[in-house]
Design a protein around this motif. Structure first.
Motif, PDB file in Angstrom:
ATOM      1  N   THR A 127       0.752  -1.246   0.093  1.00 44.28           N
ATOM      2  CA  THR A 127      -0.002  -0.045   0.060  1.00 44.28           C
ATOM      3  C   THR A 127       0.777   1.326  -0.076  1.00 44.28           C
ATOM      4  OG1 THR A 127      -0.227   0.368   2.345  1.00 44.28           O
ATOM      5  CG2 THR A 127      -1.941  -0.957   1.368  1.00 44.28           C
ATOM      6  N   CYS A 128       2.279   1.258  -0.205  1.00 49.67           N
ATOM      7  CA  CYS A 128       2.891   2.351  -0.240  1.00 49.67           C
ATOM      8  C   CYS A 128       2.262   3.602  -1.429  1.00 49.67           C
ATOM      9  CB  CYS A 128       4.351   1.985  -0.687  1.00 49.67           C
ATOM     10  SG  CYS A 128       4.860   0.664   0.035  1.00 49.67           S
ATOM     11  N   PHE A 129       1.726   2.974  -2.478  1.00 54.53           N
ATOM     12  CA  PHE A 129       1.369   3.805  -3.528  1.00 54.53           C
ATOM     13  C   PHE A 129       0.114   4.696  -3.110  1.00 54.53           C
ATOM     14  CE2 PHE A 129      -2.858   1.957  -4.806  1.00 54.53           C
ATOM     15  CZ  PHE A 129      -2.759   0.677  -3.928  1.00 54.53           C
ATOM     16  N   ALA A 130      -0.390   4.057  -2.078  1.00 55.27           N
ATOM     17  CA  ALA A 130      -1.754   4.783  -1.846  1.00 55.27           C
ATOM     18  C   ALA A 130      -1.478   6.317  -1.199  1.00 55.27           C
ATOM     19  CB  ALA A 130      -2.474   4.138  -0.535  1.00 55.27           C
ATOM     20  N   CYS A 131      -0.067   6.288  -0.791  1.00 56.56           N
ATOM     21  CA  CYS A 131       0.145   7.806  -0.337  1.00 56.56           C
ATOM     22  C   CYS A 131       1.225   8.491  -1.008  1.00 56.56           C
ATOM     23  CB  CYS A 131       0.589   7.595   1.322  1.00 56.56           C
ATOM     24  SG  CYS A 131      -0.753   7.240   2.212  1.00 56.56           S
ATOM     25  N   HIS A 132       2.102   7.603  -1.779  1.00 59.33           N
ATOM     26  CA  HIS A 132       3.333   8.187  -2.439  1.00 59.33           C
ATOM     27  C   HIS A 132       3.007   8.058  -4.125  1.00 59.33           C
ATOM     28  CE1 HIS A 132       5.714   8.625   1.079  1.00 59.33           C
ATOM     29  NE2 HIS A 132       5.210   7.343   1.434  1.00 59.33           N
ATOM     30  N   ALA A 133       1.764   7.553  -4.370  1.00 53.45           N
ATOM     31  CA  ALA A 133       1.286   7.657  -5.926  1.00 53.45           C
ATOM     32  C   ALA A 133       1.780   6.279  -6.555  1.00 53.45           C
ATOM     33  CB  ALA A 133       1.745   8.848  -6.730  1.00 53.45           C
ATOM     34  N   TRP A 149      14.404  15.594   0.277  1.00 58.14           N
ATOM     35  CA  TRP A 149      14.104  14.610   1.316  1.00 58.14           C
ATOM     36  C   TRP A 149      13.762  15.402   2.767  1.00 58.14           C
ATOM     37  CZ3 TRP A 149      13.340   9.571  -0.153  1.00 58.14           C
ATOM     38  CH2 TRP A 149      13.623   9.367  -1.402  1.00 58.14           C
ATOM     39  N   ILE A 150      12.574  14.811   3.193  1.00 58.91           N
ATOM     40  CA  ILE A 150      12.406  15.457   4.497  1.00 58.91           C
ATOM     41  C   ILE A 150      13.251  14.822   5.461  1.00 58.91           C
ATOM     42  CG2 ILE A 150      10.617  15.592   6.028  1.00 58.91           C
ATOM     43  CD1 ILE A 150       8.552  15.523   3.834  1.00 58.91           C
ATOM     44  N   LEU A 151      13.105  13.422   5.416  1.00 58.60           N
ATOM     45  CA  LEU A 151      14.010  12.626   6.305  1.00 58.60           C
ATOM     46  C   LEU A 151      15.229  12.067   6.253  1.00 58.60           C
ATOM     47  CD1 LEU A 151      10.481  10.700   7.307  1.00 58.60           C
ATOM     48  CD2 LEU A 151      11.709  12.508   8.794  1.00 58.60           C
ATOM     49  N   GLY A 152      15.620  12.308   5.051  1.00 59.79           N
ATOM     50  CA  GLY A 152      17.105  11.825   4.606  1.00 59.79           C
ATOM     51  C   GLY A 152      16.885  10.939   3.568  1.00 59.79           C
ATOM     52  N   GLY A 166       7.962   7.818   9.928  1.00 59.56           N
ATOM     53  CA  GLY A 166       8.296   9.059   9.710  1.00 59.56           C
ATOM     54  C   GLY A 166       7.989   9.977  11.092  1.00 59.56           C
ATOM     55  N   ARG A 167       8.079  11.286  10.900  1.00 60.32           N
ATOM     56  CA  ARG A 167       7.666  11.859  12.239  1.00 60.32           C
ATOM     57  C   ARG A 167       6.367  11.583  12.795  1.00 60.32           C
ATOM     58  NH1 ARG A 167       8.867  17.617   9.578  1.00 60.32           N
ATOM     59  NH2 ARG A 167       7.685  16.458   8.099  1.00 60.32           N
ATOM     60  N   PRO A 168       6.013  11.721  14.195  1.00 61.76           N
ATOM     61  CA  PRO A 168       4.790  11.377  14.772  1.00 61.76           C
ATOM     62  C   PRO A 168       3.754  11.948  14.203  1.00 61.76           C
ATOM     63  CG  PRO A 168       6.351  11.854  16.347  1.00 61.76           C
ATOM     64  CD  PRO A 168       7.155  12.214  15.315  1.00 61.76           C
ATOM     65  N   GLY A 171       1.800  10.341   9.138  1.00 59.47           N
ATOM     66  CA  GLY A 171       0.958   9.432   8.629  1.00 59.47           C
ATOM     67  C   GLY A 171       1.999   8.078   8.072  1.00 59.47           C
ATOM     68  N   MET A 172       3.283   8.099   8.028  1.00 64.91           N
ATOM     69  CA  MET A 172       4.138   7.119   7.603  1.00 64.91           C
ATOM     70  C   MET A 172       4.566   6.411   8.771  1.00 64.91           C
ATOM     71  SD  MET A 172       6.095   5.931   5.206  1.00 64.91           S
ATOM     72  CE  MET A 172       7.514   4.848   5.139  1.00 64.91           C
ATOM     73  N   VAL A 173       3.949   5.437   8.748  1.00 65.01           N
ATOM     74  CA  VAL A 173       4.072   4.541   9.997  1.00 65.01           C
ATOM     75  C   VAL A 173       5.414   3.628  10.074  1.00 65.01           C
ATOM     76  CG1 VAL A 173       1.578   4.330  10.534  1.00 65.01           C
ATOM     77  CG2 VAL A 173       2.884   2.774   9.175  1.00 65.01           C
TER      78      VAL A 173
HETATM   79  C1  HEC Z   1      -0.785   6.333   4.989  1.00 64.70           C
HETATM   80  C2  HEC Z   1       0.217   7.055   4.149  1.00 64.70           C
HETATM   81  C3  HEC Z   1       1.545   6.566   3.833  1.00 64.70           C
HETATM   82  C4  HEC Z   1       1.656   5.189   3.520  1.00 64.70           C
HETATM   83  C5  HEC Z   1       0.907   4.061   3.299  1.00 64.70           C
HETATM   84  C6  HEC Z   1       3.260   5.105   3.159  1.00 64.70           C
HETATM   85  N1  HEC Z   1       3.713   6.302   3.490  1.00 64.70           N
HETATM   86 FE1  HEC Z   1       5.757   6.765   3.373  1.00 64.70          FE
HETATM   87  N2  HEC Z   1       5.113   8.632   4.110  1.00 64.70           N
HETATM   88  C7  HEC Z   1       4.075   9.116   4.304  1.00 64.70           C
HETATM   89  C8  HEC Z   1       4.283  10.761   4.828  1.00 64.70           C
HETATM   90  C9  HEC Z   1       3.182  11.493   5.322  1.00 64.70           C
HETATM   91  C10 HEC Z   1       5.631  10.721   4.968  1.00 64.70           C
HETATM   92  C11 HEC Z   1       6.150  11.887   5.345  1.00 64.70           C
HETATM   93  C12 HEC Z   1       6.797  11.650   6.946  1.00 64.70           C
HETATM   94  C13 HEC Z   1       7.237  12.787   7.547  1.00 64.70           C
HETATM   95  O1  HEC Z   1       7.070  14.091   7.004  1.00 64.70           O
HETATM   96  O2  HEC Z   1       7.639  12.402   8.728  1.00 64.70           O
HETATM   97  C14 HEC Z   1       6.168   9.627   4.327  1.00 64.70           C
HETATM   98  C15 HEC Z   1       7.600   9.512   4.040  1.00 64.70           C
HETATM   99  C16 HEC Z   1       8.238   8.479   3.369  1.00 64.70           C
HETATM  100  C17 HEC Z   1       9.606   8.274   3.114  1.00 64.70           C
HETATM  101  C18 HEC Z   1      10.605   9.396   3.439  1.00 64.70           C
HETATM  102  C19 HEC Z   1      10.348  10.592   2.441  1.00 64.70           C
HETATM  103  C20 HEC Z   1      11.353  11.672   2.882  1.00 64.70           C
HETATM  104  O3  HEC Z   1      11.127  12.803   2.110  1.00 64.70           O
HETATM  105  O4  HEC Z   1      12.329  11.604   3.704  1.00 64.70           O
HETATM  106  C21 HEC Z   1       9.945   7.196   2.634  1.00 64.70           C
HETATM  107  C22 HEC Z   1      11.162   6.648   2.041  1.00 64.70           C
HETATM  108  C23 HEC Z   1       8.567   6.377   2.585  1.00 64.70           C
HETATM  109  N3  HEC Z   1       7.488   7.188   3.053  1.00 64.70           N
HETATM  110  C24 HEC Z   1       8.407   5.180   1.965  1.00 64.70           C
HETATM  111  C25 HEC Z   1       7.048   4.396   2.064  1.00 64.70           C
HETATM  112  C26 HEC Z   1       7.235   2.994   1.743  1.00 64.70           C
HETATM  113  C27 HEC Z   1       7.937   2.195   1.185  1.00 64.70           C
HETATM  114  C28 HEC Z   1       5.854   2.744   1.963  1.00 64.70           C
HETATM  115  C29 HEC Z   1       5.117   1.473   1.910  1.00 64.70           C
HETATM  116  C30 HEC Z   1       5.716   0.199   2.815  1.00 64.70           C
HETATM  117  C31 HEC Z   1       5.157   3.887   2.484  1.00 64.70           C
HETATM  118  N4  HEC Z   1       6.005   5.018   2.626  1.00 64.70           N
HETATM  119  C32 HEC Z   1       3.993   3.834   2.864  1.00 64.70           C
HETATM  120  C33 HEC Z   1       2.936   8.421   3.986  1.00 64.70           C
HETATM  121  C34 HEC Z   1       2.644   7.076   3.838  1.00 64.70           C
END
Ligand code: HEC
Length: 214
Positions: A127-133, A149-152, A166-168, A171-173
């Motif tokens: 489901t990564c695509f759901a939030c990151h396209a 990059w926000i987090l590196g 990601g940060r609390p 949304g990035m668990v």
């Molecule tokens: C519910 C929405 C959601 C899903 C699902 C999700 N992400 Fe994210 N992701 C985010 C958000 C929001 C951030 C920014 C976090 C922050 O600002 O701290 C993020 C940040 C990231 C980053 C860091 C980007 C940066 O600029 O530093 C990476 C890499 C990433 N996601 C990969 C993934 C991967 C791989 C998956 C699937 C396993 C995934 N994400 C699923 C919402 C999502």
């Protein structure tokens, strides 16, 4: 309090512990308080209650001495508990290193087609695509194809973000418990591989140019 001899031991004990005044003899302990006809009896404190009170006093003296003269206090108890906690964690970690050695080795970046293809598949199935396209261009989450990059950026950082989140509240668990280490390595490798690609509707860049190159 008459005829104690006719009572069973238990009844006598209850009587002693409660010191209830006998019914019909309220006059003996009637006070002269009278509120609109409601009058008051001067009952003694029940001994069972009084003894409980004495016990709390005795315990408080015991604690007072322990804390003032002994080396027991709450702060020490806390420090000891933290010490013990650290020891427990160390023991647990030692055991975990034996049980799950894979968890403690450095994450490995892949560049081969097979692992990258697996990473691409996981990007959809997890489901990564759901939030990151679908193409990584970003949506709820940031664009993963630009150089900001926000987090590196870089394999290590990306792997860490996928693992720990990601940060609390953003949304990035943390995916550590739901995606295996091997799969997180494939995902991070895949994201590294789509750097600089053109996406359908790229989200505006967020963060800074951070790329540790590893
Ligand atoms: C519910 C929405 C959601 C899903 C699902 C999700 N992400 Fe994210 N992701 C985010 C958000 C929001 C951030 C920014 C976090 C922050 O600002 O701290 C993020 C940040 C990231 C980053 C860091 C980007 C940066 O600029 O530093 C990476 C890499 C990433 N996601 C990969 C993934 C991967 C791989 C998956 C699937 C396993 C995934 N994400 C699923 C919402 C999502």
């Amino acid at each position: 309090m008459s005829n104690l001899e006719n009572l069973s031991a238990w009844q006598r004990f209850i009587k002693r512990m409660t010191k209830v005044h006998e019914l019909g003899k309220e006059k003996d302990i009637m006070t002269d308080h009278d509120y609109d006809g409601i009058r008051e009896l001067d009952n003694v404190l029940p001994p069972w209650w009084l003894y409980g009170f004495y016990i709390t006093i005795a315990i408080s003296i015991f604690y007072y001495i322990m804390i003032l003269m002994g080396n027991y206090n709450q702060e020490k108890e806390y420090v000891d508990a933290v010490e013990q906690g650290k020891k427990d964690v160390a023991i647990w970690t030692e055991q975990d290193k034996i049980n799950n050695p894979n968890k403690y080795t450095e994450a490995v970046a892949y560049t081969d087609a097979e692992n990258l293809a697996k990473g691409k598949k996981l990007y959809t199935s997890k489901t990564c695509f759901a939030c990151h396209a679908t193409d990584g261009g970003g949506g709820i989450g940031p664009n993963l194809t630009d150089d900001k990059w926000i987090l590196g950026g870089g394999f290590k950082k990306i792997f860490e973000v996928i693992t720990k989140g990601g940060r609390p509240g953003k949304g990035m668990v943390a995916w550590e418990s739901s995606i295996t280490k091997e799969e997180r390595q494939q995902l991070a490798s895949y994201i590294v591989s789509i750097q600089g690609t053109t996406t359908a509707s790229p989200k505006a860049a967020e963060g800074d140019i951070i790329w540790d190159g590893k």
